[in-house]
Scaffold this motif. Structure first.
Motif, PDB file in Angstrom:
ATOM      1  N   ARG A 152       6.910  69.742  48.829  1.00 42.11           N
ATOM      2  CA  ARG A 152       7.217  69.326  47.275  1.00 42.11           C
ATOM      3  C   ARG A 152       8.571  69.984  47.205  1.00 42.11           C
ATOM      4  O   ARG A 152       9.074  70.289  46.297  1.00 42.11           O
ATOM      5  CB  ARG A 152       6.085  69.914  46.150  1.00 42.11           C
ATOM      6  N   ALA A 156      12.164  68.774  45.828  1.00 46.22           N
ATOM      7  CA  ALA A 156      12.760  69.219  44.791  1.00 46.22           C
ATOM      8  C   ALA A 156      14.266  69.570  44.224  1.00 46.22           C
ATOM      9  O   ALA A 156      14.967  69.722  43.406  1.00 46.22           O
ATOM     10  CB  ALA A 156      11.677  69.724  44.100  1.00 46.22           C
ATOM     11  N   THR A 157      14.387  70.675  45.743  1.00 47.81           N
ATOM     12  CA  THR A 157      15.664  70.988  45.725  1.00 47.81           C
ATOM     13  C   THR A 157      16.718  69.764  46.623  1.00 47.81           C
ATOM     14  O   THR A 157      18.338  70.528  46.844  1.00 47.81           O
ATOM     15  CB  THR A 157      15.933  71.940  46.394  1.00 47.81           C
ATOM     16  N   ALA A 241      15.562  74.556  40.773  1.00 46.66           N
ATOM     17  CA  ALA A 241      14.973  73.607  40.460  1.00 46.66           C
ATOM     18  C   ALA A 241      13.728  73.560  41.605  1.00 46.66           C
ATOM     19  O   ALA A 241      12.606  73.393  41.292  1.00 46.66           O
ATOM     20  CB  ALA A 241      15.543  72.174  41.757  1.00 46.66           C
ATOM     21  N   VAL A 245       8.632  74.417  40.710  1.00 46.79           N
ATOM     22  CA  VAL A 245       7.124  73.503  41.323  1.00 46.79           C
ATOM     23  C   VAL A 245       6.681  74.767  42.036  1.00 46.79           C
ATOM     24  O   VAL A 245       5.198  74.830  41.630  1.00 46.79           O
ATOM     25  CB  VAL A 245       8.333  72.935  42.471  1.00 46.79           C
TER      26      VAL A 245
END
Length: 253
Positions: A152, A156-157, A241, A245
């Motif tokens: 994840r 996300a990054t 980002a 998360v």
């Protein structure tokens, strides 16, 4: 639960704090502005732990400056974990900073999230080649971050999900690069602190992540080719980002 983010030097910590600039859900998250216009809401003035370790609080995150190398990283992380300011303690530890990238998979300015944190030079040399400390029977040489969380984080990054090597001596020759690439063909990056952070986290029963922004290619040492500023910007963008998360994650697993 709170997360501890461990960096080696102040410039890395500052980039992480800059990245954590958006709203971060946490019971202690309250606007704070009496410290000046550059002081982010939900943050507090940095404090100094025993041993001289500087730690910044930003919402659900504490960002620690632990020093360079695996030993300093382990000592600083262990100190912060033992002195966790909240009753519930920490739920996650993250090793973060800049590092070298293995070309062509991890170019300068890119991010790498570790799916394995590997002590690449902890062991013994023999006429037949390198033996890891695990092969010697003296401990472990790999820590595995939670697979789902690492995936994840990488998604996300926009990071490469790959092993990150921890070394005590930064690679500076073609021969050393070839040796590491042969032993770790899937490696995305090398740095100097991840395994030390992971050892301290494991001693406290906590999961660990590692994220690296690439400032240079692993290979013959060429300071003129390093792009530290670009990597620090990428690190800040990555944590912008990554923050949601990490903040949405529960306790240890």
């Amino acid at each position: 639960m709170r997360a501890l983010i461990v960096t080696a030097v102040t410039a890395e910590a500052d980039s992480v704090v800059r990245g954590l600039s958006g709203p971060v859900p946490h019971p202690d998250h309250v606007p704070v502005d009496e410290h000046g216009p550059d002081h982010a809401p939900g943050s507090e003035p940095p404090r100094t732990l025993p041993g001289g370790y500087l730690i910044h609080r930003r919402g659900a995150f504490d960002v620690l400056v632990a020093g360079v190398g695996p030993a300093a990283a382990a000592a600083g992380t262990a100190t912060a974990l033992a002195l966790a300011p909240d009753p519930e303690g920490y739920g996650l530890v993250v090793s973060a900073g800049i590092g070298g990238g293995f070309a062509p998979a991890a170019p300068i300015g890119s991010l790498v999230v570790a799916d394995a944190i590997v002590a690449a030079d902890l062991g013994a040399g023999t006429p037949q080649g390198f033996l890891t400390v695990t092969e010697l029977g003296f401990g472990r040489s790999v820590h595995l971050p939670p697979a789902e969380l690492a995936a994840r984080a990488a998604e996300a990054t926009g990071a490469l999900l790959a092993p990150v090597l921890t070394v005590s001596t930064v690679t500076g020759t073609a021969a050393r690069t070839a040796e590491l690439a042969a032993r770790h063909p899937l490696a995305g990056a090398e740095a100097m602190e991840g395994f030390g952070v992971a050892e301290a986290a494991a001693a406290h029963g906590l999961p660990v992540l590692e994220i690296r922004a690439v400032s240079n290619a692993v290979g013959p040492r060429d300071r003129e080719a390093w792009r530290i500023g670009e990597a620090l910007t990428a690190l800040a963008d990555g944590f912008r980002a990554l923050g949601p998360v990490l903040a949405s994650r529960g306790g240890p697993s």
